[in-house]
Design an enzyme around this catalytic site. Structure first.
Site, PDB file in Angstrom:
ATOM      1  N   CYS A 159     -12.721 -16.247  -9.260  1.00 25.92           N
ATOM      2  CA  CYS A 159     -13.668 -15.320  -8.656  1.00 25.92           C
ATOM      3  C   CYS A 159     -14.444 -14.669  -9.784  1.00 25.92           C
ATOM      4  CB  CYS A 159     -12.955 -14.270  -7.826  1.00 25.92           C
ATOM      5  SG  CYS A 159     -11.962 -13.200  -8.839  1.00 25.92           S
ATOM      6  N   ARG A 200      -7.874 -15.868 -11.127  1.00 25.19           N
ATOM      7  CA  ARG A 200      -6.792 -14.955 -10.731  1.00 25.19           C
ATOM      8  C   ARG A 200      -5.654 -15.817 -10.202  1.00 25.19           C
ATOM      9  NH1 ARG A 200     -10.081 -10.172  -7.675  1.00 25.19           N
ATOM     10  NH2 ARG A 200      -8.056  -9.210  -7.406  1.00 25.19           N
ATOM     11  N   ARG A 252     -17.969  -4.585   1.235  1.00 20.94           N
ATOM     12  CA  ARG A 252     -16.610  -5.128   1.335  1.00 20.94           C
ATOM     13  C   ARG A 252     -15.579  -4.008   1.231  1.00 20.94           C
ATOM     14  NH1 ARG A 252     -15.037  -8.465  -3.189  1.00 20.94           N
ATOM     15  NH2 ARG A 252     -13.082  -7.913  -2.208  1.00 20.94           N
ATOM     16  N   ASP A 257     -10.087  -0.753 -11.399  1.00 17.40           N
ATOM     17  CA  ASP A 257     -11.092  -0.600 -10.339  1.00 17.40           C
ATOM     18  C   ASP A 257     -11.998   0.623 -10.553  1.00 17.40           C
ATOM     19  OD1 ASP A 257     -10.161  -2.869  -9.153  1.00 17.40           O
ATOM     20  OD2 ASP A 257      -9.174  -1.883  -7.464  1.00 17.40           O
TER      21      ASP A 257
HETATM   22  C1  UD1 Z   1      -5.114  -5.845  -6.665  1.00 14.43           C
HETATM   23  C2  UD1 Z   1      -6.269  -5.104  -6.023  1.00 14.43           C
HETATM   24  C3  UD1 Z   1      -7.444  -4.997  -6.989  1.00 14.43           C
HETATM   25  C4  UD1 Z   1      -6.990  -4.379  -8.298  1.00 14.43           C
HETATM   26  C5  UD1 Z   1      -5.789  -5.126  -8.846  1.00 14.43           C
HETATM   27  C6  UD1 Z   1      -5.203  -4.484 -10.097  1.00 14.43           C
HETATM   28  C7  UD1 Z   1      -6.078  -5.620  -3.696  1.00 14.43           C
HETATM   29  C8  UD1 Z   1      -6.674  -6.291  -2.516  1.00 14.43           C
HETATM   30  N1  UD1 Z   1      -6.700  -5.811  -4.853  1.00 14.43           N
HETATM   31  O1  UD1 Z   1      -5.563  -7.174  -6.915  1.00 14.43           O
HETATM   32  O2  UD1 Z   1      -8.451  -4.176  -6.395  1.00 14.43           O
HETATM   33  O3  UD1 Z   1      -8.038  -4.454  -9.230  1.00 14.43           O
HETATM   34  O4  UD1 Z   1      -4.745  -5.180  -7.861  1.00 14.43           O
HETATM   35  O5  UD1 Z   1      -4.932  -3.150  -9.864  1.00 14.43           O
HETATM   36  O6  UD1 Z   1      -5.115  -4.883  -3.604  1.00 14.43           O
HETATM   37  N2  UD1 Z   1      -1.812 -12.477 -12.209  1.00 14.43           N
HETATM   38  C9  UD1 Z   1      -1.156 -13.591 -12.705  1.00 14.43           C
HETATM   39  N3  UD1 Z   1      -0.289 -14.256 -11.883  1.00 14.43           N
HETATM   40  C10 UD1 Z   1      -0.043 -13.863 -10.594  1.00 14.43           C
HETATM   41  C11 UD1 Z   1      -0.712 -12.704 -10.106  1.00 14.43           C
HETATM   42  C12 UD1 Z   1      -1.592 -12.034 -10.941  1.00 14.43           C
HETATM   43  O7  UD1 Z   1      -1.360 -13.972 -13.853  1.00 14.43           O
HETATM   44  O8  UD1 Z   1       0.743 -14.504  -9.896  1.00 14.43           O
HETATM   45  C13 UD1 Z   1      -2.788 -11.755 -13.083  1.00 14.43           C
HETATM   46  C14 UD1 Z   1      -4.211 -11.832 -12.502  1.00 14.43           C
HETATM   47  O9  UD1 Z   1      -4.854 -13.025 -12.888  1.00 14.43           O
HETATM   48  C15 UD1 Z   1      -4.841 -10.596 -13.099  1.00 14.43           C
HETATM   49  C16 UD1 Z   1      -3.670  -9.618 -13.207  1.00 14.43           C
HETATM   50  O10 UD1 Z   1      -2.481 -10.387 -13.077  1.00 14.43           O
HETATM   51  O11 UD1 Z   1      -5.332 -10.854 -14.363  1.00 14.43           O
HETATM   52  C17 UD1 Z   1      -3.677  -8.529 -12.130  1.00 14.43           C
HETATM   53  O12 UD1 Z   1      -3.612  -9.123 -10.856  1.00 14.43           O
HETATM   54  P1  UD1 Z   1      -2.921  -8.414  -9.608  1.00 14.43           P
HETATM   55  O13 UD1 Z   1      -2.213  -7.174 -10.060  1.00 14.43           O
HETATM   56  O14 UD1 Z   1      -2.132  -9.439  -8.886  1.00 14.43           O
HETATM   57  O15 UD1 Z   1      -4.180  -7.983  -8.761  1.00 14.43           O
HETATM   58  P2  UD1 Z   1      -4.498  -8.308  -7.255  1.00 14.43           P
HETATM   59  O16 UD1 Z   1      -3.286  -8.109  -6.413  1.00 14.43           O
HETATM   60  O17 UD1 Z   1      -5.212  -9.608  -7.156  1.00 14.43           O
END
Ligand code: UD1
Length: 429
Positions: free
Chosen positions: A122, A127, A403, A311
């Site tokens: 994205c 992600r 959104r 954010d």
């Molecule tokens: C959620 C929020 C988003 C916020 C983010 C961090 C929602 C809908 N969105 O996104 O607004 O900016 O938390 O506070 O709640 N990652 C991995 N492996 C995984 C999962 C994540 O490497 O399995 C990495 C991602 O690529 C990213 C980082 O961890 O770089 C943070 O991701 P994550 O905390 O999972 O964010 P979201 O849940 O997608």
């Protein structure tokens, strides 16, 4: 093409001092997960204080696609999940909103199967969902990737002890929802501590789950045999609150946001104070007052909660652009989260990006221009820049803002901003 087809745009005339009170809506990042969690039990769950934003509408479509009956009016969303049969999420909806993958945990927990399109990259960078999948596999799920879908099957999940590689918000939520009906006691360490995780745990507990440690980095879940529907009020949106507080601060105004606990903005408020903004906290509100002429810059580094929220990074960059001095903003959570910088530079900011660092030379006078929103929070930040820029700023691709912000321009108008939405053909200059 987008503008020629009459896409909505925001026209903002800068230079007004914002004053007054704004009530924050329910948190997007909680409401979406609570909606997913409702899939865990057959029956009617009721959620209050749900923001009427595009992402909620998309999650509504996801639930309806699976067979749920959803009614959403006046902030109350009623989900009847009795007739849910499908465990397959459609490509179009998941691509539109990554949070759709949060249905994976609940579907596997209740039906033993979930098939969800792999979310693509994205505009915040790739992600990954490796932590989600590793946890589900450890719980006994068989994970298969085919035709762009990830499918997890598990007749019965079992408890695990897992140390997350990174405190991912989404992975913590998916694994929590998978664990509530798993056999035994699951211990998840290094989990996300965001207030929205605590809100989700409260809802899960009211659905019958047995959870300890929400809000700390270790959560224990004692699996229960079944869950039941529940009623819950979504907590206030701290990111929306922070956005409006910056709106008050950049315009040298006096803005109070209500409907959140000040504690969830602790580090953000402390950064505002270091810049020279006066911050007053009450039990359920935060108020800012300030004079940009006296602002000085601070360094900001984003981190998982309770660190500085990624954010609010873009919004903060606007404030740092007008404060006196040079600051370094470091983005540690997402790759590519400086995509809006070029647009901010078009408004007169002086920012140099090197990898995940941005060097902001403050003290700039911003001037209005045509800019486009690259993503949700960056879009809001560009609107804030428009509030302080001299002349008119035309913000395009505002569907990003829609959104995640409920009544965005109406709330700004209430505070005295000169902002209007238009779909009229743009007058080229
Ligand atoms: C959620 C929020 C988003 C916020 C983010 C961090 C929602 C809908 N969105 O996104 O607004 O900016 O938390 O506070 O709640 N990652 C991995 N492996 C995984 C999962 C994540 O490497 O399995 C990495 C991602 O690529 C990213 C980082 O961890 O770089 C943070 O991701 P994550 O905390 O999972 O964010 P979201 O849940 O997608």
């Amino acid at each position: 093409m987008t503008e020629a087809s009459g896409e909505p745009r925001l026209l903002i005339r800068g230079g007004h001092r914002l004053e007054g009170q704004v009530a924050v809506s329910g948190a997007k990042n909680s409401a979406l997960k609570l909606m997913a969690a409702s899939l865990l039990a057959p029956g009617v769950s009721i959620l209050h204080n749900v923001p009427d934003i595009q992402d909620v509408r998309t999650m509504q479509e996801v639930l309806e696609y699976l067979g749920a009956v959803v009614d959403f009016a006046d902030g109350t969303l009623t989900v009847d999940t009795t007739a849910v049969q499908s465990q397959v999420a459609p490509y179009e909806l998941v691509q539109r909103m990554r949070a759709s993958i949060q249905i994976m945990g609940p579907l596997v927990a209740r039906f033993g199967r979930a098939r969800v399109p792999m979310p693509g990259g994205c505009n915040l960078g790739p992600r990954k969902i490796d932590i989600h999948l590793r946890g589900l596999a450890d719980m006994g799920g068989v994970v298969r990737l085919d035709h762009g879908f990830v499918e997890v099957t598990a007749p019965k999940l079992h408890a695990i002890d897992m140390f997350l590689d990174y405190p991912s918000v989404g992975a913590t939520e998916n694994l929590l929802m998978a664990a509530v009906m798993a056999e035994g006691t699951t211990t998840l360490e290094n989990v996300a501590r965001e207030p929205e995780i605590v809100d989700l745990c409260k809802f899960l507990v009211s659905m019958g789950a047995d959870i300890e440690g929400a809000g700390s980095s270790t959560i224990r879940v004692n699996g229960v045999d079944e869950m039941h529907p529940a009623e819950h009020t979504v907590l206030g949106d701290r990111i929306e609150a922070g956005t409006f507080l910056v709106a008050g601060a950049v315009t040298g105004g006096e803005v109070e946001v209500t409907g959140i606990s000040p504690h969830v903005l602790d580090l953000f408020s402390s950064k505002l104070r270091s810049i020279g903004v006066q911050v007053h906290e009450n039990t359920r509100s935060v108020k800012v007052r300030g004079d940009p002429a006296g602002y000085t810059t601070v360094d900001v580094s984003t981190l998982p909660y309770p660190g500085f929220p990624t954010d609010l990074q873009a919004q903060m960059m606007v404030l740092l652009s007008i404060a006196e001095g040079v600051s370094v903003v470091t983005e540690n959570v997402f790759e590519n989260r400086f995509g809006f910088v070029d647009e901010l530079i078009r408004l007169g900011a002086d920012i140099r990006v090197d990898g995940n660092h941005a060097v902001v030379t403050g003290g700039q006078s911003l001037t209005g221009a045509i800019v486009r929103c690259p993503d949700l929070r960056a879009g809001a930040a560009l609107a804030l820049a428009g509030l302080v820029a001299e002349g008119c700023t035309e913000l395009r691709e505002v569907y990003h803002i829609d959104r995640g912000y409920e009544h965005f321009e109406e709330k700004l108008q209430t505070l005295g901003a000169e902002v209007e939405r238009t779909t009229a053909e743009p007058r080229h200059s």
